[in-house]
Motif scaffolding. Structure first.
Motif, PDB file in Angstrom:
ATOM      1  N   PRO A  10      -2.140   6.907  16.132  1.00  0.00           N
ATOM      2  CA  PRO A  10      -2.688   7.811  15.119  1.00  0.00           C
ATOM      3  C   PRO A  10      -2.251   7.369  13.724  1.00  0.00           C
ATOM      4  N   GLY A  61      -2.410   8.827   9.569  1.00  0.00           N
ATOM      5  CA  GLY A  61      -2.799   9.850   8.596  1.00  0.00           C
ATOM      6  C   GLY A  61      -3.098   9.162   7.273  1.00  0.00           C
ATOM      7  N   GLY A  62      -2.323   9.516   6.260  1.00  0.00           N
ATOM      8  CA  GLY A  62      -2.540   8.930   4.938  1.00  0.00           C
ATOM      9  C   GLY A  62      -1.960   7.537   4.796  1.00  0.00           C
ATOM     10  N   GLY A  63      -1.207   7.095   5.794  1.00  0.00           N
ATOM     11  CA  GLY A  63      -0.588   5.765   5.696  1.00  0.00           C
ATOM     12  C   GLY A  63       0.478   5.712   4.616  1.00  0.00           C
ATOM     13  N   SER A  64       1.069   6.857   4.314  1.00  0.00           N
ATOM     14  CA  SER A  64       2.104   6.863   3.269  1.00  0.00           C
ATOM     15  C   SER A  64       3.502   6.791   3.862  1.00  0.00           C
ATOM     16  N   GLY A  65       3.588   6.791   5.184  1.00  0.00           N
ATOM     17  CA  GLY A  65       4.887   6.690   5.842  1.00  0.00           C
ATOM     18  C   GLY A  65       5.532   5.352   5.508  1.00  0.00           C
ATOM     19  N   SER A  78       6.751  14.219  -2.161  1.00  0.00           N
ATOM     20  CA  SER A  78       6.223  13.641  -3.406  1.00  0.00           C
ATOM     21  C   SER A  78       4.854  13.005  -3.155  1.00  0.00           C
ATOM     22  N   SER A  79       4.581  12.689  -1.917  1.00  0.00           N
ATOM     23  CA  SER A  79       3.307  12.064  -1.542  1.00  0.00           C
ATOM     24  C   SER A  79       2.263  13.097  -1.142  1.00  0.00           C
ATOM     25  N   THR A 107      -0.703  13.532   5.102  1.00  0.00           N
ATOM     26  CA  THR A 107      -1.450  14.544   5.843  1.00  0.00           C
ATOM     27  C   THR A 107      -0.481  15.436   6.622  1.00  0.00           C
ATOM     28  N   THR A 142       6.602  13.013  11.027  1.00  0.00           N
ATOM     29  CA  THR A 142       7.809  12.430  10.425  1.00  0.00           C
ATOM     30  C   THR A 142       8.803  13.536  10.042  1.00  0.00           C
ATOM     31  N   GLY A 171       9.622  16.468   4.233  1.00  0.00           N
ATOM     32  CA  GLY A 171       9.946  17.604   3.373  1.00  0.00           C
ATOM     33  C   GLY A 171       9.762  17.199   1.937  1.00  0.00           C
ATOM     34  N   ILE A 202      -2.384  14.788  17.111  1.00  0.00           N
ATOM     35  CA  ILE A 202      -2.402  16.174  16.642  1.00  0.00           C
ATOM     36  C   ILE A 202      -3.785  16.467  16.074  1.00  0.00           C
ATOM     37  N   HIS A 247      15.765  14.206  -3.051  1.00  0.00           N
ATOM     38  CA  HIS A 247      15.805  15.653  -2.956  1.00  0.00           C
ATOM     39  C   HIS A 247      17.232  16.138  -2.658  1.00  0.00           C
TER      40      HIS A 247
HETATM   41  C1  LIG Z   1       5.213   7.576  -3.066  1.00  0.00           C
HETATM   42  C2  LIG Z   1       5.733   8.180  -1.816  1.00  0.00           C
HETATM   43  C3  LIG Z   1       6.510   9.330  -1.879  1.00  0.00           C
HETATM   44  C4  LIG Z   1       6.985   9.910  -0.696  1.00  0.00           C
HETATM   45  N1  LIG Z   1       7.719  11.054  -0.779  1.00  0.00           N
HETATM   46  C5  LIG Z   1       8.118  11.672   0.347  1.00  0.00           C
HETATM   47  C6  LIG Z   1       8.839  12.889   0.295  1.00  0.00           C
HETATM   48  O1  LIG Z   1       9.092  13.418  -0.780  1.00  0.00           O
HETATM   49  N2  LIG Z   1       9.207  13.470   1.463  1.00  0.00           N
HETATM   50  C7  LIG Z   1       8.886  12.910   2.671  1.00  0.00           C
HETATM   51  O2  LIG Z   1       9.201  13.481   3.693  1.00  0.00           O
HETATM   52  N3  LIG Z   1       8.220  11.748   2.750  1.00  0.00           N
HETATM   53  C8  LIG Z   1       7.821  11.120   1.629  1.00  0.00           C
HETATM   54  N4  LIG Z   1       7.126   9.940   1.712  1.00  0.00           N
HETATM   55  C9  LIG Z   1       6.829   9.364   3.014  1.00  0.00           C
HETATM   56  C10 LIG Z   1       5.510   9.811   3.642  1.00  0.00           C
HETATM   57  O3  LIG Z   1       4.663  10.375   2.693  1.00  0.00           O
HETATM   58  C11 LIG Z   1       5.767  10.785   4.763  1.00  0.00           C
HETATM   59  O4  LIG Z   1       6.413  10.113   5.807  1.00  0.00           O
HETATM   60  C12 LIG Z   1       4.493  11.452   5.303  1.00  0.00           C
HETATM   61  O5  LIG Z   1       4.901  12.458   6.157  1.00  0.00           O
HETATM   62  C13 LIG Z   1       3.562  10.546   6.048  1.00  0.00           C
HETATM   63  O6  LIG Z   1       2.321  11.184   6.215  1.00  0.00           O
HETATM   64  P1  LIG Z   1       0.986  10.344   6.429  1.00  0.00           P
HETATM   65  O7  LIG Z   1      -0.125  11.283   6.649  1.00  0.00           O
HETATM   66  O8  LIG Z   1       0.820   9.382   5.343  1.00  0.00           O
HETATM   67  O9  LIG Z   1       1.316   9.630   7.801  1.00  0.00           O
HETATM   68  P2  LIG Z   1       1.185   8.118   8.242  1.00  0.00           P
HETATM   69  O10 LIG Z   1       2.029   7.263   7.394  1.00  0.00           O
HETATM   70  O11 LIG Z   1      -0.219   7.751   8.386  1.00  0.00           O
HETATM   71  O12 LIG Z   1       1.837   8.210   9.678  1.00  0.00           O
HETATM   72  C14 LIG Z   1       3.192   8.560   9.863  1.00  0.00           C
HETATM   73  C15 LIG Z   1       3.434   8.785  11.343  1.00  0.00           C
HETATM   74  O13 LIG Z   1       2.722   9.926  11.765  1.00  0.00           O
HETATM   75  C16 LIG Z   1       1.879   9.618  12.858  1.00  0.00           C
HETATM   76  N5  LIG Z   1       0.686  10.452  12.728  1.00  0.00           N
HETATM   77  C17 LIG Z   1      -0.110  10.586  11.656  1.00  0.00           C
HETATM   78  N6  LIG Z   1      -1.101  11.457  11.908  1.00  0.00           N
HETATM   79  C18 LIG Z   1      -0.941  11.879  13.166  1.00  0.00           C
HETATM   80  C19 LIG Z   1      -1.662  12.762  14.013  1.00  0.00           C
HETATM   81  N7  LIG Z   1      -2.757  13.400  13.606  1.00  0.00           N
HETATM   82  N8  LIG Z   1      -1.201  12.937  15.273  1.00  0.00           N
HETATM   83  C20 LIG Z   1      -0.099  12.307  15.714  1.00  0.00           C
HETATM   84  N9  LIG Z   1       0.611  11.464  14.959  1.00  0.00           N
HETATM   85  C21 LIG Z   1       0.208  11.250  13.698  1.00  0.00           C
HETATM   86  C22 LIG Z   1       1.618   8.123  12.748  1.00  0.00           C
HETATM   87  O14 LIG Z   1       1.338   7.553  14.007  1.00  0.00           O
HETATM   88  C23 LIG Z   1       2.936   7.640  12.209  1.00  0.00           C
HETATM   89  O15 LIG Z   1       3.829   7.435  13.261  1.00  0.00           O
HETATM   90  C24 LIG Z   1       6.676   9.324   0.546  1.00  0.00           C
HETATM   91  C25 LIG Z   1       5.883   8.162   0.603  1.00  0.00           C
HETATM   92  C26 LIG Z   1       5.421   7.594  -0.571  1.00  0.00           C
HETATM   93  C27 LIG Z   1       4.568   6.369  -0.478  1.00  0.00           C
END
Ligand SMILES: Cc1cc2nc3c(=O)[nH]c(=O)nc-3n(C[C@H](O)[C@H](O)[C@H](O)COP(=O)(O)OP(=O)(O)OC[C@H]3O[C@@H](n4cnc5c(N)ncnc54)[C@H](O)[C@@H]3O)c2cc1C
Lengths: 445, 368
Positions: free
Chosen positions: A51, A53-57, A117-118, A123, A130, A133, A198, A349
């Protein structure tokens, strides 16, 4: 191959050079039924499912590593399905971002209080996976604290609903097995896509309070002093609405800030108590906004010369390591330099909260980190630094990537995920739990 | 390369009109910069590389990605450069852009029409309404304070006639000493610029500059933000000030009578005007001076930029339709100040007016 099969590798981590030949399909379902059909294709062909989401992990978990797999994006599943203002929840599809949810809620005076922050791209599916927070986690908890119920599609195609009391599943065998293992939302939080996809989350919402907030900044001589102050704030359970520390920042990006410092926003009635503890001085609304802007952009800024990299995105200082934060950061920075990585910025944080692998909460600071990348080093060489950092974190009592963004070394969590996967199927994001996953990660840097 | 500075945070995804319409990552700015970052891998797959080149032209060049980027990546410059590179290295894939390039080379307008028609078409229509209009067409030796650069769209499209009428009427009523360039107006070069062909625009710009200088103009004004980008940034006009018509009239009028409308308007900021040229204040100031009741709508693209109407008209239509739905434009008149946005709105059956039409109307009423 189609360009969509390549571009699905786009993510914010340094693990972005994928072996694309292993990607056997990319899908953007709009509904749960479409997703079930997609998972069926994977199952029939024996492919894994990753899976995204936004690829911001920042751990590379959404890449799926090197397995023969299909990639499923939630970006088209971003609808808010139901809003119950009275019962204080909303049901959302997994691809909705906090910003999108709040754009609908704020006119009603309500808010979903998880603010990474993202938040413009992360998503809710990814944030729960992850257990992310934000700067208000101290007050509002992590994503799991704001999750009431999760619905997911499993590898066998059945639908699983998980809440805080247990699970319900179309497949009764799975339901029984999971309930006997005591599966709850705790287990989905930080599971990094290893359990299923999810498809819907019920998240808590709360009214936007009317009181006035006041902003201020406190400066410290070093990070030990800052750590002490944070420890006191935690002990006193101070009411902080926004707490961000800038521990160190390269001159190219720090503006007129003089770290170490703490940026705080608190209800006006609490400012007196807090001044005694933190020594914070009030600043104007404009100045506060300027500080907040600088802070939120730090993870994305580059030095004037060279490029930043999120080598190891975060450290969780708590307990003893919080009070000795400067000593710990010195050791971390020495280690970075020994790998030719120049510390660029550390900020995060604080006070904050995160959960350890055994689901116990930890309180301290989530210190994010960026480095200047040595251009001449290869990916695997850079990855050596990551391995050393993980070992150093263990020695220092620091949680590696505390918002559960470094799943690979969390033995307790991984053992639990493996246990659950035995019951519900092992087709999702397999590489993460593989003993060779460090080699895979190194190959993607 | 500046795309290396992209940290792939994803902040540019949800704000991109193309991603919004298509919903898949390859259409997003992050997706495209990511593909550039792994181009060594893409280039080993000729079909994928070709698809990438096509994707570069699925973009409205609205600049919202650049504006959002906190990593200081000049995304617009990247798209510009990559478009040029693609056409240079793979001309066969862009044969459909050839007629445009040839038209600009041969007749110096995007429609391939006779240059003499530039002024003829609207002059016929407006001559009787605006006294002395025929004398306002530039010929060597004629001088004026202000040169009006009408642009290809407004010169040749009948859908633009009302705006042109309003512009020329207001210039006449305000007693402005102006000329239009007529057949001597060459395309400003913006379409070539948008396909990364910097060379092709040089001669066009040189010619325009010579005409504007010959007329002794102190100011050159245009209604078209694309032309304005070219006049301001690439025509090397020295002390001659290039202005958008809203800037010119905002400077001219300290106050204006109230414009009475039955319903509030929606104001659509043209991307090239407000985001690229950063001209946001003056259109609003003009509307405020007329006490126009308007609401700001989300500052996203109408789908008409970046030559998308040529490179992917369907996508361009989807974007405006989505915008109309999300911003509730169906029952509203959309105010704007860009001929290209106007075309886009009209072709999707949305009501639109240029700010200058309101100014002209109000001045006429007072005159009467
Ligand atoms: C500029 C920046 C600032 C950030 N600040 C913070 C912050 O303040 N706090 C924080 O916690 N994180 C922060 N992050 C990290 C990131 O945003 C988090 O980890 C966020 O939760 C990832 O969400 P995503 O939708 O991008 O998930 P993705 O990166 O796409 O995926 C993350 C994980 O979730 C899984 N996943 C995604 N969608 C699903 C689904 N529908 N069902 C099952 N599994 C799924 C994926 O397989 C992967 O293992 C930041 C990142 C950046 C680039």
């Amino acid at each position: 191959m189609k360009i969509r099969d390549y571009v699905i590798g786009a993510n914010a981590s340094m693990y972005y050079r994928l072996n694309f030949k292993k990607i056997k399909g990319v899908y953007y379902p709009k509904s749960e039924q479409e997703l079930i059909d997609i998972v069926k294709i994977a199952r029939e062909k024996g492919y894994g499912v990753t899976p995204k989401g936004g690829g911001s992990g920042l751990s590379g978990a959404c890449t799926g590593g090197d397995r023969e797999r299909i990639m499923v994006s939630s970006l088209r599943m971003n609808r808010v399905l139901t809003i119950s203002k009275d019962q204080k929840y909303v049901d959302v599809q997994p691809g909705a971002t906090p910003d999108e949810i709040n754009a609908m809620l704020e006119p009603m005076g309500m808010k979903f209080w998880v603010a990474p922050s993202s938040r413009d791209i992360a998503t809710v599916g990814g944030i729960l996976s992850t257990d992310g927070g934000g700067n208000d986690t101290w007050r509002n908890g992590t994503m799991r604290d704001n999750t009431l119920r999760v619905r997911m599609v499993l590898y066998d195609g059945s639908i699983l609903t998980v809440d805080w009391s247990g699970v319900k599943c179309e497949n009764k065998k799975i339901e029984k097995a999971l309930n006997s293992k005591g599966m709850t939302v705790h287990d989905v939080a930080g599971s990094h896509g290893t359990l299923g996809f999810i498809t819907e989350i019920r998240v808590r919402i709360n009214p936007i309070p009317k009181h006035t907030l006041s902003g201020g900044v406190a400066h410290y001589d070093d990070l030990n002093e800052l750590g002490d102050v944070l420890a006191k704030m935690i002990n006193e359970k101070c009411s902080i609405w926004y707490g961000e520390a800038i521990a160190e920042a390269h001159p190219d990006v720090r503006g007129d800030m003089k770290p170490p410092l703490l940026i705080l926003e608190v209800p006006e009635e609490n400012t007196c108590d807090l001044k005694g503890i933190t020594g914070y001085k009030p600043i104007s609304k404009e100045k506060l906004q300027q500080y907040k802007d600088t802070r939120i952009k730090l993870p994305k800024r580059n030095p004037n010369e060279g490029m930043q990299v999120a080598l190891f995105e975060g450290y969780g200082f708590h307990g003893t390591s919080l009070r000795k934060m400067q000593d710990c950061v010195n050791e971390i920075n020495d280690l970075l330099r020994s790998h030719d990585l120049e510390p660029f910025a550390k900020y995060g944080h604080g006070p904050s909260k995160w959960y350890l692998g055994d689901n116990s909460p930890a309180y301290g600071i989530v210190l994010h980190s960026r480095e200047i990348r040595p251009p001449e080093k290869s990916g695997p060489e850079v990855f050596e630094a990551v391995k050393d950092i993980v070992a150093l974190c263990k020695k220092l009592g620091v949680t590696p990537k505390p918002e559960h963004k470094w799943p690979f070394s969390d033995e307790v969590k991984n053992a639990r995920l493996s246990e659950i996967r035995q019951a519900l199927g092992e087709g999702f994001n397999e590489f993460l739990l593989d003993s060779k996953c460090y080699d895979v990660l190194a190959s993607m840097v | 390369m500046s795309y290396d500075r992209c940290v792939r945070c994803g902040s540019c995804l949800k704000i991109c009109p193309i991603f919004d319409a298509m919903g898949e990552e390859q259409y997003s700015p992050r997706g495209k910069t990511y593909l550039l970052q792994i181009m060594d891998q893409i280039e080993q797959d000729p079909e994928a590389a070709k698809e990438f080149r096509r994707l570069l032209f699925m973009c409205t060049m609205c600049g919202r990605c650049k504006e959002t980027c906190s990593s200081d990546v000049d995304l617009l410059a990247i798209w510009h450069e990559q478009r040029g590179k693609s056409i240079r290295e793979h001309p066969d894939e862009f044969a459909y852009l050839k007629p445009l390039q040839e038209a600009l080379e041969n007749v110096q307008n995007i429609y391939g029409l006779d240059p003499e028609d530039r002024a003829m078409f609207w002059l016929d229509e407006l001559e009787d309404e605006i006294p002395g209009l025929a004398d306002k067409v530039y010929e060597p030796g004629k001088k004026a304070e202000v040169m009006v650069f009408i642009g290809c769209l407004m010169s040749f499209r009948s859908s633009q006639l009302d705006v042109l009428r309003a512009l020329l009427t207001t210039l006449w009523k305000s007693g402005t000493d102006y000329l239009v360039m007529g057949a001597e107006e060459f395309c400003c070069g913006h379409p070539l610029y948008l396909i990364g062909n910097d060379e092709g625009a040089i001669e066009l710009r040189k010619h325009n500059k010579a005409v504007i200088e010959d007329a002794g103009a102190k100011k050159v004004i245009t209604c078209c933000p694309g032309c304005l980008i070219q006049l301001k940034q690439y025509h090397d006009l020295g002390d001659i000030e290039a202005l958008h018509h809203t800037q010119f009239f905002d400077m001219m009028y300290d106050e204006l009578p109230t414009y009475k409308a039955e319903k509030p308007f929606a104001y659509h900021d043209p991307c090239e005007l407000h985001r690229i040229l950063e001209i946001k204040k003056e259109p609003r100031s003009l509307m405020d001076k007329m006490h126009v009741d308007y609401r700001d709508i989300e500052p996203t693209c109408c789908g008409g930029g970046g030559l998308l109407r040529i490179t992917d008209p369907n996508l361009s239509d989807i974007i405006i339709q989505m915008r109309a739905a999300s911003q509730h434009l169906k029952d509203t008149t959309v105010l704007t100040c860009c001929p290209s946005c106007r075309e886009q709105l009209l072709s999707n059956e949305l009501k639109t007016r240029d700010i200058i039409e309101l100014v002209s109307e109000i001045i006429e009423e007072v005159g009467e």
